[in-house]
Motif scaffolding. Structure first.
Motif, PDB file in Angstrom:
ATOM      1  N   HIS A   4       0.582  -1.052   0.169  1.00 26.05           N
ATOM      2  CA  HIS A   4      -0.200  -0.164  -0.327  1.00 26.05           C
ATOM      3  C   HIS A   4       1.003   0.982  -0.212  1.00 26.05           C
ATOM      4  CE1 HIS A   4      -2.936  -2.536   1.233  1.00 26.05           C
ATOM      5  NE2 HIS A   4      -3.842  -2.024   1.727  1.00 26.05           N
ATOM      6  N   GLU A   5       0.506   1.843  -0.641  1.00 23.33           N
ATOM      7  CA  GLU A   5       0.900   3.892  -0.755  1.00 23.33           C
ATOM      8  C   GLU A   5       0.167   4.215   0.375  1.00 23.33           C
ATOM      9  OE1 GLU A   5       1.705   5.899  -4.661  1.00 23.33           O
ATOM     10  OE2 GLU A   5       3.047   7.144  -3.178  1.00 23.33           O
ATOM     11  N   MET A   6       0.792   5.110   1.482  1.00 23.23           N
ATOM     12  CA  MET A   6       0.656   6.150   2.693  1.00 23.23           C
ATOM     13  C   MET A   6       0.794   7.207   1.780  1.00 23.23           C
ATOM     14  SD  MET A   6       0.172   3.093   4.272  1.00 23.23           S
ATOM     15  CE  MET A   6      -0.405   3.519   5.661  1.00 23.23           C
ATOM     16  N   LEU A   7      -0.589   7.305   2.241  1.00 28.21           N
ATOM     17  CA  LEU A   7      -0.590   9.099   1.879  1.00 28.21           C
ATOM     18  C   LEU A   7      -1.293  10.327   2.693  1.00 28.21           C
ATOM     19  CD1 LEU A   7      -2.019   8.105  -1.704  1.00 28.21           C
ATOM     20  CD2 LEU A   7      -0.400   9.253  -1.402  1.00 28.21           C
ATOM     21  N   GLN A  53      -2.153  -6.977   7.289  1.00 29.00           N
ATOM     22  CA  GLN A  53      -2.778  -6.758   5.677  1.00 29.00           C
ATOM     23  C   GLN A  53      -1.868  -6.160   4.950  1.00 29.00           C
ATOM     24  OE1 GLN A  53      -3.970  -5.794   8.356  1.00 29.00           O
ATOM     25  NE2 GLN A  53      -5.139  -4.363   7.945  1.00 29.00           N
ATOM     26  N   LEU A  54      -1.694  -5.024   5.492  1.00 25.15           N
ATOM     27  CA  LEU A  54      -0.874  -3.914   4.463  1.00 25.15           C
ATOM     28  C   LEU A  54       0.061  -4.416   4.118  1.00 25.15           C
ATOM     29  CD1 LEU A  54      -1.118  -0.832   6.841  1.00 25.15           C
ATOM     30  CD2 LEU A  54      -2.769  -1.402   5.098  1.00 25.15           C
ATOM     31  N   GLY A  55       0.854  -5.331   4.920  1.00 23.65           N
ATOM     32  CA  GLY A  55       2.339  -5.913   3.214  1.00 23.65           C
ATOM     33  C   GLY A  55       2.859  -4.803   3.469  1.00 23.65           C
ATOM     34  N   LYS A  56       3.438  -4.039   2.093  1.00 28.73           N
ATOM     35  CA  LYS A  56       4.754  -3.139   2.206  1.00 28.73           C
ATOM     36  C   LYS A  56       4.333  -2.326   2.841  1.00 28.73           C
ATOM     37  CE  LYS A  56       6.725  -4.005  -1.397  1.00 28.73           C
ATOM     38  NZ  LYS A  56       6.880  -3.039  -2.531  1.00 28.73           N
ATOM     39  N   VAL A  57       4.617  -0.968   3.179  1.00 30.73           N
ATOM     40  CA  VAL A  57       4.607   0.251   2.932  1.00 30.73           C
ATOM     41  C   VAL A  57       4.990   0.773   2.098  1.00 30.73           C
ATOM     42  CG1 VAL A  57       2.108   0.568   4.393  1.00 30.73           C
ATOM     43  CG2 VAL A  57       4.638   0.929   4.960  1.00 30.73           C
ATOM     44  N   ALA A  58       4.489   1.812   1.255  1.00 26.44           N
ATOM     45  CA  ALA A  58       5.374   2.555   0.452  1.00 26.44           C
ATOM     46  C   ALA A  58       4.938   4.532   0.935  1.00 26.44           C
ATOM     47  CB  ALA A  58       4.958   2.654  -1.250  1.00 26.44           C
ATOM     48  N   VAL A  59       6.378   5.161   1.600  1.00 22.39           N
ATOM     49  CA  VAL A  59       5.785   6.634   1.984  1.00 22.39           C
ATOM     50  C   VAL A  59       7.077   7.087   0.721  1.00 22.39           C
ATOM     51  CG1 VAL A  59       6.736   7.895   3.774  1.00 22.39           C
ATOM     52  CG2 VAL A  59       6.103   5.070   4.169  1.00 22.39           C
ATOM     53  N   ASN A  60       6.829   8.450   1.053  1.00 21.51           N
ATOM     54  CA  ASN A  60       6.522   9.654  -0.070  1.00 21.51           C
ATOM     55  C   ASN A  60       7.590  10.361   1.128  1.00 21.51           C
ATOM     56  OD1 ASN A  60       5.477   9.091  -2.784  1.00 21.51           O
ATOM     57  ND2 ASN A  60       3.361   8.946  -0.999  1.00 21.51           N
ATOM     58  N   GLU A 118       8.926   0.511   1.559  1.00 23.12           N
ATOM     59  CA  GLU A 118       9.778   1.127   1.076  1.00 23.12           C
ATOM     60  C   GLU A 118       9.495   2.535   0.557  1.00 23.12           C
ATOM     61  OE1 GLU A 118       8.800  -0.560  -3.391  1.00 23.12           O
ATOM     62  OE2 GLU A 118       7.335   0.622  -3.163  1.00 23.12           O
ATOM     63  N   LEU A 119      10.202   3.885   0.640  1.00 21.13           N
ATOM     64  CA  LEU A 119      10.515   4.906   0.101  1.00 21.13           C
ATOM     65  C   LEU A 119      10.235   5.231  -1.306  1.00 21.13           C
ATOM     66  CD1 LEU A 119      13.350   5.597   3.153  1.00 21.13           C
ATOM     67  CD2 LEU A 119      11.300   5.671   3.099  1.00 21.13           C
ATOM     68  N   GLU A 120       8.928   6.580  -1.628  1.00 20.01           N
ATOM     69  CA  GLU A 120       9.508   6.748  -3.388  1.00 20.01           C
ATOM     70  C   GLU A 120      10.194   8.355  -2.880  1.00 20.01           C
ATOM     71  OE1 GLU A 120       5.385   6.831  -4.047  1.00 20.01           O
ATOM     72  OE2 GLU A 120       5.101   4.707  -4.008  1.00 20.01           O
ATOM     73  N   ILE A 121      10.925   8.363  -4.023  1.00 17.77           N
ATOM     74  CA  ILE A 121      11.701   9.394  -4.401  1.00 17.77           C
ATOM     75  C   ILE A 121      11.197   9.927  -6.199  1.00 17.77           C
ATOM     76  CG2 ILE A 121      13.023   8.840  -2.958  1.00 17.77           C
ATOM     77  CD1 ILE A 121      15.092   8.190  -4.270  1.00 17.77           C
ATOM     78  N   THR A 122      11.782  10.868  -6.085  1.00 20.69           N
ATOM     79  CA  THR A 122      11.673  10.798  -7.194  1.00 20.69           C
ATOM     80  C   THR A 122      12.517  11.328  -7.810  1.00 20.69           C
ATOM     81  OG1 THR A 122      11.099  13.634  -7.019  1.00 20.69           O
ATOM     82  CG2 THR A 122       9.148  12.356  -7.029  1.00 20.69           C
ATOM     83  N   GLU A 123      12.698  12.029  -9.156  1.00 18.74           N
ATOM     84  CA  GLU A 123      14.006  11.433 -10.052  1.00 18.74           C
ATOM     85  C   GLU A 123      14.926  13.166  -9.813  1.00 18.74           C
ATOM     86  OE1 GLU A 123      13.202  10.819 -13.455  1.00 18.74           O
ATOM     87  OE2 GLU A 123      15.320   9.932 -14.647  1.00 18.74           O
TER      88      GLU A 123
END
Ligand code: C2E
Ligand code: MG
Ligand code: MG
Ligand code: MG
Length: 278
Positions: A58-61, A107-114, A144-149
């Motif tokens: 899941h992505e966490m927003l 149940q969230l599984g992996k969490v993605a954070v911006n 998981e960490l989300e980063i932009t280019e």
């Protein structure tokens, strides 16, 4: 005084700028209060493995429900938080909250954070990530960490070691919004990403433009070459999904599979009035 006259022509303009500037200042003050008083929460949006149909994470927003103005979109308040520096404590809160939610909700599984570019310019970031993991007890592979280019373009001699220190914790790193901004194959090749998230602007064109299908195919090819999965963002329609299946896209996220929602069972009781979410 002689100097007063040029300024007079600007006075109307000034009044307008003052109003905008006053609003921004007010919102920055409100953000500080929001953090202190717990007005933020994280929504979660499901990410689905296209082949198995199973949830992969899941992505966490980040969400802000302003007490008077109601929900404010992140695109509006995050730039203000970045300008004021508040994004650092807010970003730290997001990391800790995401880890805590993940531990409480397997149940969230992996969490993605911006992450914000401002956070990414802090040499202290890997230590904060480590701390969020340790204090929650979340295994690193579930974060998981989300980063932009654009965050990496700054100064490679600084950003590459930072990314490597984060990866050394066992955390995954995804490239967010791929295909927007200064996309370059060099960035993908020289930074150790674990996933490519294809920007949702491509989804809108899939049904109408053969070029968009070609680009999708090419990005999936890049993922294959790098041996990392490609996730398509903003999937809204069945026909987009069919294109993604046909091209062999690995993962999907979008309204077709689920909108961002509060983590089930974690809905906050309103501070006054209202009904408790059962
Ligand atoms: P993002 O990381 O690319 O997040 C995906 C955005 O697309 C989210 O917008 C999500 O609600 C929206 N979305 C998901 N599926 C669909 C779809 O099918 N159609 C459409 N039209 N939109 C879809 P949101 O929540 O408004 O967030 C906007 C941006 O704000 C995020 O883009 C991210 O860059 C930033 N953001 C959100 N939360 C955080 C945070 O905790 N920290 C930081 N630094 N930035 C955040
Ligand atoms: Mg994102
Ligand atoms: Mg994105
Ligand atoms: Mg985005």
């Amino acid at each position: 005084r002689a100097k007063a006259s040029p300024a007079r022509g600007l006075s109307f303009y000034h009044a307008e700028m003052d109003a905008a500037e006053r609003y921004r200042r007010r919102m920055k003050d409100d953000l500080r209060i929001a953090l202190a008083e717990g007005q933020f929460h994280l929504d979660c949006q499901v990410q689905v493995d296209l082949r198995s149909g199973e949830t992969c994470g899941h992505e966490m927003l980040l969400r802000w429900n302003h007490p008077e103005r109601g929900p404010i979109p992140p695109a509006e308040f995050i730039p203000l938080a970045e300008e004021s520096g508040l994004i650092l404590p807010i970003g730290d809160w997001v990391l800790r909250e995401a880890c805590a939610l993940a531990v409480a909700n397997p149940q969230l599984g992996k969490v993605a954070v911006n992450l914000s570019a401002v956070q990414f310019s802090q040499p202290d970031l890997p230590r904060q990530v480590e701390h969020a993991l340790a204090s929650s007890g979340l295994p690193a592979e579930r974060l998981e960490l989300e980063i932009t280019e654009s965050m990496l373009m700054q100064d490679r001699s600084r950003t590459l070691p930072l990314l490597e220190r984060i990866k050394a914790l066992g955390v995954r790193v995804a490239m967010d919004d791929f295909g927007t901004g200064y996309s370059s194959l060099g960035t993908l090749r020289s930074f150790p990403f674990d996933k490519i998230k294809l920007d949702r602007s491509f989804m809108a064109e899939l049904d109408t433009s053969p070029q968009a299908v070609g680009i999708l195919r090419a990005v999936i090819g890049i993922g294959r070459a790098l041996r990392i999965p490609v996730l398509a963002e903003g999937v809204e329609t069945q026909s987009q999904l069919e294109h993604l299946r046909a091209e062999g896209c690995d993962e999907v996220q979008g309204y077709l599979f689920g909108r961002p929602i509060p983590v089930p069972g974690q809905e906050r009781a309103p501070s006054e009035g209202g009904t408790m979410a059962a």
